[in-house]
Design a protein around this motif. Structure first.
Motif, PDB file in Angstrom:
ATOM      1  N   LEU A   1      41.273  47.719  41.262  1.00 28.80           N
ATOM      2  CA  LEU A   1      40.333  47.164  42.392  1.00 28.80           C
ATOM      3  C   LEU A   1      40.295  47.596  43.913  1.00 28.80           C
ATOM      4  N   PHE A   2      41.328  47.880  44.083  1.00 29.27           N
ATOM      5  CA  PHE A   2      41.820  47.411  45.307  1.00 29.27           C
ATOM      6  C   PHE A   2      43.012  48.685  46.107  1.00 29.27           C
ATOM      7  N   ASP A   3      42.909  49.574  47.440  1.00 26.12           N
ATOM      8  CA  ASP A   3      43.340  50.289  47.884  1.00 26.12           C
ATOM      9  C   ASP A   3      43.557  49.705  49.381  1.00 26.12           C
ATOM     10  N   PHE A   4      45.101  49.474  49.540  1.00 27.28           N
ATOM     11  CA  PHE A   4      45.425  48.642  50.762  1.00 27.28           C
ATOM     12  C   PHE A   4      45.860  49.929  51.890  1.00 27.28           C
ATOM     13  N   LYS A   5      45.041  49.638  53.034  1.00 21.99           N
ATOM     14  CA  LYS A   5      45.402  50.617  53.100  1.00 21.99           C
ATOM     15  C   LYS A   5      46.643  50.592  54.639  1.00 21.99           C
ATOM     16  N   GLY A   6      47.127  49.512  54.260  1.00 22.00           N
ATOM     17  CA  GLY A   6      48.291  48.518  55.819  1.00 22.00           C
ATOM     18  C   GLY A   6      46.972  48.041  57.433  1.00 22.00           C
ATOM     19  N   ASP A   7      46.056  48.199  57.072  1.00 21.97           N
ATOM     20  CA  ASP A   7      45.098  48.037  58.159  1.00 21.97           C
ATOM     21  C   ASP A   7      44.569  46.135  58.163  1.00 21.97           C
ATOM     22  N   GLY A   8      45.104  45.922  57.023  1.00 21.17           N
ATOM     23  CA  GLY A   8      44.505  44.200  57.065  1.00 21.17           C
ATOM     24  C   GLY A   8      43.775  44.014  55.652  1.00 21.17           C
ATOM     25  N   LYS A   9      42.970  45.444  55.489  1.00 28.35           N
ATOM     26  CA  LYS A   9      41.642  45.622  54.405  1.00 28.35           C
ATOM     27  C   LYS A   9      42.555  46.371  52.759  1.00 28.35           C
ATOM     28  N   ALA A  10      41.367  45.612  52.354  1.00 26.94           N
ATOM     29  CA  ALA A  10      41.567  46.186  50.414  1.00 26.94           C
ATOM     30  C   ALA A  10      40.481  46.562  51.026  1.00 26.94           C
ATOM     31  N   TYR A  11      40.221  47.941  50.551  1.00 25.88           N
ATOM     32  CA  TYR A  11      39.016  48.812  49.997  1.00 25.88           C
ATOM     33  C   TYR A  11      38.394  49.007  48.997  1.00 25.88           C
ATOM     34  N   ILE A  12      37.718  48.536  48.256  1.00 26.34           N
ATOM     35  CA  ILE A  12      36.850  49.008  47.128  1.00 26.34           C
ATOM     36  C   ILE A  12      37.186  49.902  46.072  1.00 26.34           C
ATOM     37  N   ASN A  13      37.197  49.665  45.277  1.00 30.75           N
ATOM     38  CA  ASN A  13      37.615  50.886  44.418  1.00 30.75           C
ATOM     39  C   ASN A  13      36.319  51.561  43.455  1.00 30.75           C
ATOM     40  N   LYS A  14      35.673  52.095  43.700  1.00 31.64           N
ATOM     41  CA  LYS A  14      33.804  51.504  43.322  1.00 31.64           C
ATOM     42  C   LYS A  14      33.929  51.983  41.370  1.00 31.64           C
ATOM     43  N   GLU A  15      34.501  53.018  41.205  1.00 32.65           N
ATOM     44  CA  GLU A  15      34.599  53.372  40.127  1.00 32.65           C
ATOM     45  C   GLU A  15      35.268  51.767  38.942  1.00 32.65           C
ATOM     46  N   GLU A  16      36.355  51.422  39.168  1.00 32.62           N
ATOM     47  CA  GLU A  16      36.692  50.525  38.595  1.00 32.62           C
ATOM     48  C   GLU A  16      35.838  48.856  38.403  1.00 32.62           C
ATOM     49  N   PHE A  17      35.157  49.324  40.446  1.00 32.08           N
ATOM     50  CA  PHE A  17      34.527  47.744  40.205  1.00 32.08           C
ATOM     51  C   PHE A  17      33.509  48.336  39.456  1.00 32.08           C
ATOM     52  N   ASN A  18      33.162  49.161  38.745  1.00 29.78           N
ATOM     53  CA  ASN A  18      31.701  49.803  38.104  1.00 29.78           C
ATOM     54  C   ASN A  18      32.807  48.702  36.357  1.00 29.78           C
ATOM     55  N   ARG A  19      33.862  49.571  36.920  1.00 31.15           N
ATOM     56  CA  ARG A  19      34.126  49.284  35.326  1.00 31.15           C
ATOM     57  C   ARG A  19      34.720  47.760  34.628  1.00 31.15           C
ATOM     58  N   LEU A  20      34.923  47.131  35.695  1.00 35.95           N
ATOM     59  CA  LEU A  20      35.015  46.296  35.528  1.00 35.95           C
ATOM     60  C   LEU A  20      33.496  44.934  35.427  1.00 35.95           C
ATOM     61  N   HIS A  21      32.645  45.772  36.172  1.00 38.81           N
ATOM     62  CA  HIS A  21      30.793  45.015  35.882  1.00 38.81           C
ATOM     63  C   HIS A  21      30.503  45.286  34.419  1.00 38.81           C
ATOM     64  N   GLU A  22      31.072  47.318  34.282  1.00 35.82           N
ATOM     65  CA  GLU A  22      30.647  46.614  32.918  1.00 35.82           C
ATOM     66  C   GLU A  22      30.940  46.280  31.572  1.00 35.82           C
ATOM     67  N   GLU A  23      32.008  45.799  32.032  1.00 37.70           N
ATOM     68  CA  GLU A  23      32.842  44.518  30.947  1.00 37.70           C
ATOM     69  C   GLU A  23      32.489  43.543  31.230  1.00 37.70           C
ATOM     70  N   PHE A  24      31.759  43.121  32.812  1.00 38.14           N
ATOM     71  CA  PHE A  24      31.705  41.821  32.535  1.00 38.14           C
ATOM     72  C   PHE A  24      30.146  41.524  31.812  1.00 38.14           C
ATOM     73  N   ILE A  25      29.043  42.457  32.021  1.00 36.16           N
ATOM     74  CA  ILE A  25      27.932  42.516  30.968  1.00 36.16           C
ATOM     75  C   ILE A  25      28.132  42.389  29.472  1.00 36.16           C
ATOM     76  N   ARG A  26      29.429  43.343  29.308  1.00 33.78           N
ATOM     77  CA  ARG A  26      29.903  43.285  27.825  1.00 33.78           C
ATOM     78  C   ARG A  26      29.935  42.017  27.135  1.00 33.78           C
ATOM     79  N   ILE A  27      30.504  41.952  27.886  1.00 35.90           N
ATOM     80  CA  ILE A  27      31.101  40.154  27.712  1.00 35.90           C
ATOM     81  C   ILE A  27      30.123  39.076  27.255  1.00 35.90           C
ATOM     82  N   LYS A  28      29.100  38.563  28.418  1.00 33.04           N
ATOM     83  CA  LYS A  28      29.024  38.029  28.591  1.00 33.04           C
ATOM     84  C   LYS A  28      27.011  38.425  27.756  1.00 33.04           C
ATOM     85  N   PHE A  29      27.380  39.518  27.359  1.00 30.62           N
ATOM     86  CA  PHE A  29      25.945  40.222  26.216  1.00 30.62           C
ATOM     87  C   PHE A  29      26.266  38.662  24.831  1.00 30.62           C
ATOM     88  N   GLU A  30      28.334  39.662  24.737  1.00 38.14           N
ATOM     89  CA  GLU A  30      28.690  39.095  23.580  1.00 38.14           C
ATOM     90  C   GLU A  30      28.358  37.623  23.242  1.00 38.14           C
TER      91      GLU A  30
END
Length: 115
Positions: free
Chosen positions: A82-111
């Motif tokens: 989910l994260f892309d570490f750039k060495g500046d103390g920040k972990a940038y959010i990988n939006k594609e991975e975020f969306n995949r995890l969000h979809e999994e969250f919705i699926r499990i919640k629905f189930e």
């Protein structure tokens, strides 16, 4: 003046950490209650709460601190994607991975809601 700004910044960091700690504690209590009150799949519920916690922290951000990202990765190594570490103390959010995890969250919640 610089000392006051430094102390203020440190205090804000402490408050931010406390906020996430409280949110985590609340999520743990909710999970425990669900385990007690339902016959739902405990592994699915555990995954649901893991996803909930990491998605809450990253939801409306382009980045979070590297230390917060590493904390999430300690919960589940999969969250490193989910994260892309750039060495500046920040972990940038990988939006594609975020969306995949969000979809999994919705699926499990629905189930789990259909049980």
């Amino acid at each position: 003046m610089w000392d006051i700004n430094t102390k203020s910044h440190q205090r804000l960091n402490e408050l931010e950490k406390s906020k996430y700690k409280l949110k985590s504690d609340i999520l743990e209590k909710k999970r425990d209650l669900l385990h007690i009150k339902t016959n739902q799949n405990p592994l699915a519920l555990e995954r649901l709460f893991e996803l909930s916690e990491v998605l809450q922290r990253t939801e409306e951000s382009e980045w979070i601190s590297s230390s917060m990202a590493l904390k999430a990765a300690r919960i589940n190594k999969e969250f490193l994607k989910l994260f892309d570490f750039k060495g500046d103390g920040k972990a940038y959010i990988n939006k594609e991975e975020f969306n995949r995890l969000h979809e999994e969250f919705i699926r499990i919640k629905f189930e789990q809601n259909n049980i």
